[in-house]
Design a protein around this motif. Structure first.
Motif, PDB file in Angstrom:
ATOM      1  N   MET A 230      32.168  65.564  36.418  1.00 56.99           N
ATOM      2  CA  MET A 230      33.051  64.720  36.428  1.00 56.99           C
ATOM      3  C   MET A 230      33.714  64.460  34.882  1.00 56.99           C
ATOM      4  SD  MET A 230      33.994  61.061  38.664  1.00 56.99           S
ATOM      5  CE  MET A 230      33.199  62.117  39.782  1.00 56.99           C
ATOM      6  N   ARG A 231      35.032  64.400  35.006  1.00 52.70           N
ATOM      7  CA  ARG A 231      35.901  64.194  33.663  1.00 52.70           C
ATOM      8  C   ARG A 231      36.393  62.737  33.792  1.00 52.70           C
ATOM      9  NH1 ARG A 231      38.189  68.543  30.263  1.00 52.70           N
ATOM     10  NH2 ARG A 231      36.458  70.060  30.350  1.00 52.70           N
ATOM     11  N   PHE A 232      36.118  62.215  32.637  1.00 52.59           N
ATOM     12  CA  PHE A 232      36.685  60.797  32.755  1.00 52.59           C
ATOM     13  C   PHE A 232      37.932  60.871  31.884  1.00 52.59           C
ATOM     14  CE2 PHE A 232      32.685  60.029  34.340  1.00 52.59           C
ATOM     15  CZ  PHE A 232      32.953  58.965  35.134  1.00 52.59           C
ATOM     16  N   HIS A 233      39.245  60.486  32.543  1.00 50.56           N
ATOM     17  CA  HIS A 233      40.653  60.907  32.119  1.00 50.56           C
ATOM     18  C   HIS A 233      41.284  59.724  31.437  1.00 50.56           C
ATOM     19  CE1 HIS A 233      40.464  64.918  33.655  1.00 50.56           C
ATOM     20  NE2 HIS A 233      40.113  64.506  34.650  1.00 50.56           N
ATOM     21  N   SER A 234      40.987  58.526  31.684  1.00 53.56           N
ATOM     22  CA  SER A 234      41.683  57.486  31.117  1.00 53.56           C
ATOM     23  C   SER A 234      40.566  56.163  30.945  1.00 53.56           C
ATOM     24  CB  SER A 234      42.850  57.243  32.240  1.00 53.56           C
ATOM     25  OG  SER A 234      42.474  56.571  33.350  1.00 53.56           O
ATOM     26  N   ARG A 235      41.341  55.404  30.469  1.00 55.50           N
ATOM     27  CA  ARG A 235      40.693  53.801  30.264  1.00 55.50           C
ATOM     28  C   ARG A 235      41.507  52.927  30.557  1.00 55.50           C
ATOM     29  NH1 ARG A 235      38.293  56.428  24.831  1.00 55.50           N
ATOM     30  NH2 ARG A 235      36.635  57.645  25.647  1.00 55.50           N
ATOM     31  N   ARG A 236      41.093  51.618  30.718  1.00 50.39           N
ATOM     32  CA  ARG A 236      41.593  50.511  31.101  1.00 50.39           C
ATOM     33  C   ARG A 236      41.262  49.467  30.550  1.00 50.39           C
ATOM     34  NH1 ARG A 236      46.883  51.278  34.275  1.00 50.39           N
ATOM     35  NH2 ARG A 236      46.414  53.577  34.925  1.00 50.39           N
ATOM     36  N   TRP A 237      41.635  48.445  29.820  1.00 50.40           N
ATOM     37  CA  TRP A 237      41.147  47.222  29.247  1.00 50.40           C
ATOM     38  C   TRP A 237      41.423  46.063  30.418  1.00 50.40           C
ATOM     39  CZ3 TRP A 237      44.146  44.084  24.846  1.00 50.40           C
ATOM     40  CH2 TRP A 237      43.124  43.206  24.367  1.00 50.40           C
ATOM     41  N   VAL A 238      40.441  45.502  30.727  1.00 47.10           N
ATOM     42  CA  VAL A 238      40.422  44.454  31.539  1.00 47.10           C
ATOM     43  C   VAL A 238      41.147  43.147  31.090  1.00 47.10           C
ATOM     44  CG1 VAL A 238      39.172  43.158  33.645  1.00 47.10           C
ATOM     45  CG2 VAL A 238      38.545  45.384  33.166  1.00 47.10           C
ATOM     46  N   LYS A 239      42.258  42.749  31.648  1.00 43.35           N
ATOM     47  CA  LYS A 239      42.836  41.722  30.965  1.00 43.35           C
ATOM     48  C   LYS A 239      42.984  40.541  32.231  1.00 43.35           C
ATOM     49  CE  LYS A 239      46.300  44.617  30.383  1.00 43.35           C
ATOM     50  NZ  LYS A 239      47.445  45.242  29.994  1.00 43.35           N
ATOM     51  N   PRO A 240      43.194  39.340  31.599  1.00 39.14           N
ATOM     52  CA  PRO A 240      43.234  38.189  32.692  1.00 39.14           C
ATOM     53  C   PRO A 240      43.982  38.376  33.991  1.00 39.14           C
ATOM     54  CG  PRO A 240      43.394  37.274  30.233  1.00 39.14           C
ATOM     55  CD  PRO A 240      43.593  38.628  30.510  1.00 39.14           C
ATOM     56  N   GLU A 241      45.242  39.217  33.603  1.00 41.96           N
ATOM     57  CA  GLU A 241      45.904  39.350  35.226  1.00 41.96           C
ATOM     58  C   GLU A 241      45.324  40.233  35.942  1.00 41.96           C
ATOM     59  OE1 GLU A 241      48.038  41.643  31.524  1.00 41.96           O
ATOM     60  OE2 GLU A 241      47.033  39.560  31.814  1.00 41.96           O
ATOM     61  N   ASP A 242      44.321  41.018  35.709  1.00 38.35           N
ATOM     62  CA  ASP A 242      43.684  41.943  36.379  1.00 38.35           C
ATOM     63  C   ASP A 242      42.406  41.148  37.355  1.00 38.35           C
ATOM     64  OD1 ASP A 242      45.344  44.033  35.254  1.00 38.35           O
ATOM     65  OD2 ASP A 242      43.710  44.218  33.564  1.00 38.35           O
ATOM     66  N   LEU A 243      42.073  40.238  37.023  1.00 36.71           N
ATOM     67  CA  LEU A 243      41.079  39.229  37.765  1.00 36.71           C
ATOM     68  C   LEU A 243      41.363  38.518  39.219  1.00 36.71           C
ATOM     69  CD1 LEU A 243      39.746  37.490  34.627  1.00 36.71           C
ATOM     70  CD2 LEU A 243      39.269  39.879  35.424  1.00 36.71           C
ATOM     71  N   ASN A 244      40.512  38.384  39.794  1.00 35.37           N
ATOM     72  CA  ASN A 244      40.499  37.752  41.221  1.00 35.37           C
ATOM     73  C   ASN A 244      40.141  36.141  40.943  1.00 35.37           C
ATOM     74  OD1 ASN A 244      37.711  37.549  41.087  1.00 35.37           O
ATOM     75  ND2 ASN A 244      37.571  39.402  42.412  1.00 35.37           N
TER      76      ASN A 244
ATOM     77  N   ALA B  69      33.770  44.046  36.694  1.00 33.67           N
ATOM     78  CA  ALA B  69      34.152  44.137  35.179  1.00 33.67           C
ATOM     79  C   ALA B  69      34.656  42.726  34.961  1.00 33.67           C
ATOM     80  CB  ALA B  69      35.058  45.350  34.930  1.00 33.67           C
ATOM     81  N   VAL B  70      34.715  42.208  33.814  1.00 34.85           N
ATOM     82  CA  VAL B  70      35.443  40.895  33.236  1.00 34.85           C
ATOM     83  C   VAL B  70      36.220  41.206  32.244  1.00 34.85           C
ATOM     84  CG1 VAL B  70      33.415  39.408  34.418  1.00 34.85           C
ATOM     85  CG2 VAL B  70      33.373  40.582  31.954  1.00 34.85           C
ATOM     86  N   VAL B  71      37.065  40.077  31.867  1.00 35.18           N
ATOM     87  CA  VAL B  71      38.079  40.253  30.679  1.00 35.18           C
ATOM     88  C   VAL B  71      37.419  40.827  29.536  1.00 35.18           C
ATOM     89  CG1 VAL B  71      39.357  38.820  29.095  1.00 35.18           C
ATOM     90  CG2 VAL B  71      39.561  38.287  31.576  1.00 35.18           C
ATOM     91  N   GLY B  72      37.979  41.814  28.803  1.00 31.99           N
ATOM     92  CA  GLY B  72      37.409  42.361  27.727  1.00 31.99           C
ATOM     93  C   GLY B  72      36.755  43.544  27.957  1.00 31.99           C
ATOM     94  N   ASP B  73      36.247  43.822  28.968  1.00 33.90           N
ATOM     95  CA  ASP B  73      35.446  45.230  29.321  1.00 33.90           C
ATOM     96  C   ASP B  73      36.644  46.343  29.513  1.00 33.90           C
ATOM     97  OD1 ASP B  73      32.984  43.924  29.958  1.00 33.90           O
ATOM     98  OD2 ASP B  73      33.100  43.948  32.180  1.00 33.90           O
ATOM     99  N   VAL B  74      36.104  47.515  29.071  1.00 31.88           N
ATOM    100  CA  VAL B  74      36.953  48.679  29.041  1.00 31.88           C
ATOM    101  C   VAL B  74      36.229  49.531  30.114  1.00 31.88           C
ATOM    102  CG1 VAL B  74      37.449  50.830  27.798  1.00 31.88           C
ATOM    103  CG2 VAL B  74      37.477  48.538  26.449  1.00 31.88           C
ATOM    104  N   ILE B  75      36.990  49.869  31.011  1.00 31.78           N
ATOM    105  CA  ILE B  75      36.580  50.777  32.163  1.00 31.78           C
ATOM    106  C   ILE B  75      37.176  52.203  31.782  1.00 31.78           C
ATOM    107  CG2 ILE B  75      36.260  48.891  33.912  1.00 31.78           C
ATOM    108  CD1 ILE B  75      38.700  49.995  35.334  1.00 31.78           C
ATOM    109  N   GLU B  76      36.590  52.901  32.727  1.00 30.72           N
ATOM    110  CA  GLU B  76      37.390  54.567  32.623  1.00 30.72           C
ATOM    111  C   GLU B  76      37.076  54.954  34.143  1.00 30.72           C
ATOM    112  OE1 GLU B  76      34.980  57.142  29.630  1.00 30.72           O
ATOM    113  OE2 GLU B  76      33.211  56.654  30.620  1.00 30.72           O
ATOM    114  N   ILE B  77      38.145  55.733  34.271  1.00 27.29           N
ATOM    115  CA  ILE B  77      38.463  56.325  35.637  1.00 27.29           C
ATOM    116  C   ILE B  77      38.235  58.087  35.393  1.00 27.29           C
ATOM    117  CG2 ILE B  77      40.044  56.761  37.472  1.00 27.29           C
ATOM    118  CD1 ILE B  77      41.649  54.262  36.209  1.00 27.29           C
ATOM    119  N   GLY B  78      37.211  58.387  36.297  1.00 28.52           N
ATOM    120  CA  GLY B  78      36.827  59.658  36.294  1.00 28.52           C
ATOM    121  C   GLY B  78      37.209  60.385  37.508  1.00 28.52           C
ATOM    122  N   ILE B  79      37.647  61.659  37.566  1.00 30.49           N
ATOM    123  CA  ILE B  79      38.298  62.399  38.715  1.00 30.49           C
ATOM    124  C   ILE B  79      37.835  63.749  38.641  1.00 30.49           C
ATOM    125  CG2 ILE B  79      40.449  63.491  39.512  1.00 30.49           C
ATOM    126  CD1 ILE B  79      40.839  60.571  39.700  1.00 30.49           C
ATOM    127  N   LYS B  80      37.444  64.500  39.760  1.00 27.55           N
ATOM    128  CA  LYS B  80      36.828  65.711  40.077  1.00 27.55           C
ATOM    129  C   LYS B  80      37.398  66.510  41.072  1.00 27.55           C
ATOM    130  CE  LYS B  80      32.570  68.235  40.664  1.00 27.55           C
ATOM    131  NZ  LYS B  80      31.175  68.284  40.958  1.00 27.55           N
TER     132      LYS B  80
END
Length: 142
Positions: A1-15, A60-71
């Motif tokens: 699996m290749r991880f193509h992008s990253r997202r920074w978790v911000k306050p507006e991304d939370l439940n 994930a919580v605020v400040g975490d960096v997540i990455e999305i993998g696609i295959k």
């Protein structure tokens, strides 16, 4: 699996629990899958037809960096089936997996259109093929 992008978790991304909102991460997965299919199928007209069971394994919580993998796992006549994983970049802990995301290649009228692809192709490969073809044409070879 290749991880193509990253997202920074911000306050507006939370439940309401202060963790990554499931709807937000699914939106990111869908966007990444569409972009992947656009590049693979060389068409901007791509739609999501189906997402299989979504397995939330972490958060994930605020400040975490997540990455999305696609295959890519299957090329159909007009479809492309992908496998997806979202994980925490720093810890590598899985957050979400989706076994099957099925995307459909469309024509200008919004109807399924055969794409003629059978395997993953990287942009570098396409550019090299185009350069070879151009060189052959300029020297009179086919």
């Amino acid at each position: 699996m290749r991880f193509h992008s990253r997202r920074w978790v911000k306050p507006e991304d939370l439940n309401a629990n202060g963790t990554l909102f499931a709807g937000q991460v699914l939106s990111w997965i869908d966007e990444e899958a569409i972009m992947y299919a656009m590049i693979q199928l060389e068409n901007k007209r791509i739609v999501t037809k189906y997402m299989s069971e979504v397995n939330f394994m972490g958060t994930a919580v605020v400040g975490d960096v997540i990455e999305i993998g696609i295959k890519a796992i299957k090329f159909g006549k007009s479809s492309l089936t992908l496998n997806c994983e979202v994980r925490n970049k720093m810890t590598q802990d899985p957050i979400v997996t989706v076994d099957n995301v099925i995307l459909v290649n469309l024509d200008e009228n919004g109807k399924p259109k055969p794409h003629g692809k059978v395997k993953v192709e990287f942009v570098e490969e396409r550019l090299a093929k185009a350069a070879e073809k151009e060189a052959a044409l300029s020297t009179g070879k086919k």
